[in-house]
Scaffold this motif. Structure first.
Motif, PDB file in Angstrom:
ATOM      1  N   VAL A 200      13.971  19.948 -52.109  1.00 19.56           N
ATOM      2  CA  VAL A 200      12.764  19.713 -51.318  1.00 19.56           C
ATOM      3  C   VAL A 200      12.025  18.563 -51.980  1.00 19.56           C
ATOM      4  CG1 VAL A 200      11.493  21.526 -52.579  1.00 19.56           C
ATOM      5  CG2 VAL A 200      10.618  20.675 -50.397  1.00 19.56           C
ATOM      6  N   LEU A 201      11.654  17.556 -51.186  1.00 21.54           N
ATOM      7  CA  LEU A 201      10.943  16.379 -51.679  1.00 21.54           C
ATOM      8  C   LEU A 201       9.462  16.566 -51.389  1.00 21.54           C
ATOM      9  CD1 LEU A 201      11.166  13.506 -52.901  1.00 21.54           C
ATOM     10  CD2 LEU A 201      11.319  12.642 -50.552  1.00 21.54           C
ATOM     11  N   LEU A 202       8.652  16.605 -52.444  1.00 20.81           N
ATOM     12  CA  LEU A 202       7.220  16.863 -52.326  1.00 20.81           C
ATOM     13  C   LEU A 202       6.440  15.590 -52.650  1.00 20.81           C
ATOM     14  CD1 LEU A 202       7.164  20.295 -54.211  1.00 20.81           C
ATOM     15  CD2 LEU A 202       7.292  19.914 -51.745  1.00 20.81           C
ATOM     16  N   GLY A 203       5.358  15.356 -51.915  1.00 26.92           N
ATOM     17  CA  GLY A 203       4.537  14.179 -52.161  1.00 26.92           C
ATOM     18  C   GLY A 203       3.240  14.240 -51.402  1.00 26.92           C
ATOM     19  N   ASP A 204       2.304  13.379 -51.769  1.00 25.53           N
ATOM     20  CA  ASP A 204       1.015  13.292 -51.091  1.00 25.53           C
ATOM     21  C   ASP A 204       1.186  12.726 -49.690  1.00 25.53           C
ATOM     22  OD1 ASP A 204      -0.213  14.173 -53.368  1.00 25.53           O
ATOM     23  OD2 ASP A 204      -0.758  12.182 -54.074  1.00 25.53           O
ATOM     24  N   PRO A 205       0.153  12.856 -48.826  1.00 26.06           N
ATOM     25  CA  PRO A 205       0.205  12.183 -47.527  1.00 26.06           C
ATOM     26  C   PRO A 205       0.374  10.682 -47.718  1.00 26.06           C
ATOM     27  CG  PRO A 205      -1.620  13.745 -47.592  1.00 26.06           C
ATOM     28  CD  PRO A 205      -1.076  13.656 -48.988  1.00 26.06           C
TER      29      PRO A 205
ATOM     30  N   LEU B  67      18.241  25.486 -54.993  1.00 22.96           N
ATOM     31  CA  LEU B  67      17.263  24.544 -54.456  1.00 22.96           C
ATOM     32  C   LEU B  67      16.453  23.898 -55.579  1.00 22.96           C
ATOM     33  CD1 LEU B  67      15.782  23.518 -51.770  1.00 22.96           C
ATOM     34  CD2 LEU B  67      14.099  25.300 -52.287  1.00 22.96           C
ATOM     35  N   VAL B  68      16.320  22.568 -55.531  1.00 21.89           N
ATOM     36  CA  VAL B  68      15.603  21.809 -56.558  1.00 21.89           C
ATOM     37  C   VAL B  68      14.316  21.248 -55.961  1.00 21.89           C
ATOM     38  CG1 VAL B  68      15.708  19.808 -58.109  1.00 21.89           C
ATOM     39  CG2 VAL B  68      17.758  21.175 -57.677  1.00 21.89           C
ATOM     40  N   GLU B  69      13.219  21.340 -56.700  1.00 21.68           N
ATOM     41  CA  GLU B  69      11.950  20.741 -56.276  1.00 21.68           C
ATOM     42  C   GLU B  69      11.828  19.360 -56.920  1.00 21.68           C
ATOM     43  OE1 GLU B  69       8.509  23.106 -56.943  1.00 21.68           O
ATOM     44  OE2 GLU B  69       9.254  24.828 -55.805  1.00 21.68           O
ATOM     45  N   LEU B  70      11.692  18.329 -56.088  1.00 22.12           N
ATOM     46  CA  LEU B  70      11.535  16.957 -56.562  1.00 22.12           C
ATOM     47  C   LEU B  70      10.163  16.447 -56.148  1.00 22.12           C
ATOM     48  CD1 LEU B  70      15.016  15.492 -55.511  1.00 22.12           C
ATOM     49  CD2 LEU B  70      14.374  16.519 -57.714  1.00 22.12           C
ATOM     50  N   HIS B  71       9.446  15.863 -57.090  1.00 18.61           N
ATOM     51  CA  HIS B  71       8.099  15.361 -56.825  1.00 18.61           C
ATOM     52  C   HIS B  71       8.147  13.834 -56.778  1.00 18.61           C
ATOM     53  CE1 HIS B  71       6.373  19.376 -57.624  1.00 18.61           C
ATOM     54  NE2 HIS B  71       7.397  19.470 -58.450  1.00 18.61           N
ATOM     55  N   LEU B  72       7.826  13.274 -55.614  1.00 20.83           N
ATOM     56  CA  LEU B  72       7.871  11.823 -55.433  1.00 20.83           C
ATOM     57  C   LEU B  72       6.817  11.169 -56.321  1.00 20.83           C
ATOM     58  CD1 LEU B  72       9.437   9.794 -53.709  1.00 20.83           C
ATOM     59  CD2 LEU B  72       7.625   9.938 -52.000  1.00 20.83           C
TER      60      LEU B  72
ATOM     61  N   VAL C 130      13.768   1.864 -54.017  1.00 22.53           N
ATOM     62  CA  VAL C 130      14.342   3.116 -54.506  1.00 22.53           C
ATOM     63  C   VAL C 130      13.269   3.857 -55.293  1.00 22.53           C
ATOM     64  CG1 VAL C 130      16.126   4.173 -55.939  1.00 22.53           C
ATOM     65  CG2 VAL C 130      16.662   2.136 -54.597  1.00 22.53           C
ATOM     66  N   ARG C 131      12.848   4.987 -54.774  1.00 25.09           N
ATOM     67  CA  ARG C 131      11.724   5.711 -55.373  1.00 25.09           C
ATOM     68  C   ARG C 131      12.168   6.624 -56.506  1.00 25.09           C
ATOM     69  NH1 ARG C 131       7.302   5.929 -52.117  1.00 25.09           N
ATOM     70  NH2 ARG C 131       6.263   6.676 -54.002  1.00 25.09           N
ATOM     71  N   GLN C 132      11.254   6.829 -57.446  1.00 26.97           N
ATOM     72  CA  GLN C 132      11.480   7.729 -58.560  1.00 26.97           C
ATOM     73  C   GLN C 132      10.939   9.120 -58.218  1.00 26.97           C
ATOM     74  OE1 GLN C 132      12.940   6.607 -61.721  1.00 26.97           O
ATOM     75  NE2 GLN C 132      13.479   4.942 -60.316  1.00 26.97           N
ATOM     76  N   VAL C 133      11.611  10.157 -58.721  1.00 31.69           N
ATOM     77  CA  VAL C 133      11.169  11.533 -58.489  1.00 31.69           C
ATOM     78  C   VAL C 133      11.149  12.280 -59.813  1.00 31.69           C
ATOM     79  CG1 VAL C 133      11.960  11.658 -56.093  1.00 31.69           C
ATOM     80  CG2 VAL C 133      13.535  12.269 -57.940  1.00 31.69           C
ATOM     81  N   LEU C 134      10.247  13.240 -59.904  1.00 29.34           N
ATOM     82  CA  LEU C 134      10.109  14.069 -61.107  1.00 29.34           C
ATOM     83  C   LEU C 134      10.669  15.453 -60.822  1.00 29.34           C
ATOM     84  CD1 LEU C 134       7.124  14.372 -63.510  1.00 29.34           C
ATOM     85  CD2 LEU C 134       7.986  16.437 -62.412  1.00 29.34           C
TER      86      LEU C 134
END
Length: 467
Positions: free
Chosen positions: A33-38, A135-140, A6-10
């Motif tokens: 929207v789930l944002l993260g690095d490659p 819309l919420v921006e979530l950073h993985l 279960v991943r955490q998001v900011l």
């Protein structure tokens, strides 16, 4: 079967602070929207959430104007917007096609994923706001140490705790923080195993070793023909064609694919396309196994062409738009190209997209002079746009930029009397680098004023405090 992590998001709060919570806590949200690095695990997280919520999982590249709609009560997980940002897969703009499909579907509950470096922040949110004003921006967030310990047994027979302890003891700047990315953790574990337990020094070394491992077939009965280097070269050329043309490759007649047999041999110079496509670099559908692998190998092959005489200007004509900035979908390819090219070709490229290089490639490959030029390019970009890092909060890739050889330069940056928004944006990069670098003695005093000055932005003060 092992339980999914279960991943955490900011999430940035309305008050300017930050909230970190499990991704599962955001299931009640109407849209995010789930944002993260490659390789950060966006796809795995979406697949797990889609299964748990009985939602519809789709690749953004599969959504065309004739895509059948779903119902307004459904939950849709649209993965990989960054892979079609330039509109190369199908006709028209990728996000516009997604918006049209969502409207036809009656605005179902939405989960969208995109790479940090390819999300356009407020501009993209504005295009969705008519349908999803909340819309919420979530950073993985990176994997925790417990996450790493749980995942490592899937990819390595080594003791997980000893593996991480060895990584912590190794004085190799910038490697351990990369383990927060599950794809890079997997690549490193497999590459270390293939090397008999020897650790790798940098992100570049991880990718190089992993790609060599992918083209080797471990079953002797299925050993592909040709040398490893020849297969890597062909795989890189095929990846370059896939990224630049934006289409699936094929050596058999299939609809909606590029038949490699129709290309003039002198254009590609492929030795054995079939063998390369059968390697583990590609899936059975002739798609690269991961976009970052495709970018690394494509840059490797293009750099070799440049060394053999192909003018770099012709390559940049394919990668850059009319504004002389990289096409969004090709930022990773440009970033890795810097690492593969000789030193005398890097200086100009570093100025084109310095943030894209830091986020997608490997700053540890730069010389001291190139590191200085990259810092200057980041300062210039901040001056042009103080919000140039908006929505791109990943900090660990900056770590290799804080080297002992760069200490005096960093102290010089911190000693500046400037407090304007552009310089604060730049200093956040400096603080992020120091936070993830090996300890540089004598620099803490230079950071203190940036922590204590209450007139500064919250993000900068926190980054300086953490550094």
């Amino acid at each position: 079967m092992s339980q999914p992590i279960v991943r955490q998001v900011l999430r940035q709060t309305a008050e300017g602070g930050q909230d970190v919570a499990p991704l599962t806590d955001h299931r009640p949200a109407r849209a995010y929207v789930l944002l993260g690095d490659p390789g950060a695990g966006k796809t795995f997280s979406f697949e797990a959430e889609a299964a748990a919520c009985r939602g519809h999982y789709l690749r953004a590249s599969a959504i065309e104007d004739d895509e059948p709609p779903v119902t307004p009560t459904d939950t849709v997980f649209i993965d990989g917007l960054d892979e079609v940002r330039a509109g190369t897969a199908g006709t028209g703009d990728a996000l516009a096609r997604v918006v049209r499909w969502l409207r036809r579907s009656g605005t179902p509950r939405l989960r969208l994923s995109c790479r940090e470096a390819d999300w356009r922040g407020a501009a993209d949110a504005q295009r969705l706001s008519a349908l999803y004003p909340d819309l919420v921006e979530l950073h993985l967030q990176p994997l925790t140490r417990d996450d790493m310990l749980a995942l490592l047994p899937r990819w390595s027979s080594a003791d997980p705790e000893q593996f991480l302890q060895r990584a912590e003891r190794a004085e190799r700047a910038g490697l351990l923080p990369l383990f927060g990315n599950p794809f890079l953790l997997k690549l490193t574990a497999k590459a270390v195993g293939a090397r008999g337990g020897g650790f790798l020094a940098t992100r570049f070394d991880v990718y190089e070793a992993a790609c060599r491992d992918l083209v080797r077939e471990h079953n002797p009965e299925h050993q592909p023909g040709g040398s490893t280097e020849a297969i890597l070269r062909d795989a890189g050329l095929l990846c370059a064609l896939h990224l630049l043309a934006g289409c699936t490759l094929s050596v058999l007649p299939r609809p909606d694919t590029l038949d490699l047999r129709e290309l003039p041999p002198e254009l590609m110079g492929l030795a054995d396309a079939q063998t390369a496509l059968r390697s583990k670099v590609f899936t059975q559908a002739a798609e690269p196994i991961h976009r970052s692998i495709a970018e690394f190998l494509a840059a490797r092959a293009i750099a070799q062409r440049v060394k053999d005489g192909l003018p770099l200007e012709r390559v940049l004509a394919l990668l850059l738009g009319a504004d002389e900035r990289p096409v969004e979908a090709l930022r990773g390819l440009l970033a890795w190209l810097v690492c593969h090219l000789p030193h005398d070709s890097r200086h100009a490229l570093l100025r084109i997209d310095p943030l894209g290089f830091v986020l997608n490639a490997d700053p540890a490959r730069l010389s001291a002079d190139e590191t200085r030029r990259l810092w200057q390019a980041l300062a210039e970009r901040a001056k042009e746009n103080p919000w140039f890092r908006a929505g791109q909060w990943t900090s660990h890739p900056f770590g290799p930029l804080a080297k002992e050889a760069s200490k005096e330069l960093l102290i010089e940056f911190l000693a500046s009397p400037r407090r304007d928004p552009a310089y604060q944006a730049f200093l956040t990069c400096v603080a992020d680098a120091l936070q993830h670098a090996p300890i540089l003695t004598g620099i803490a005093a230079s950071l203190r004023p940036w922590v204590e000055d209450r007139s500064l932005g919250f993000d900068l003060r926190v980054a300086a405090y953490q550094a």
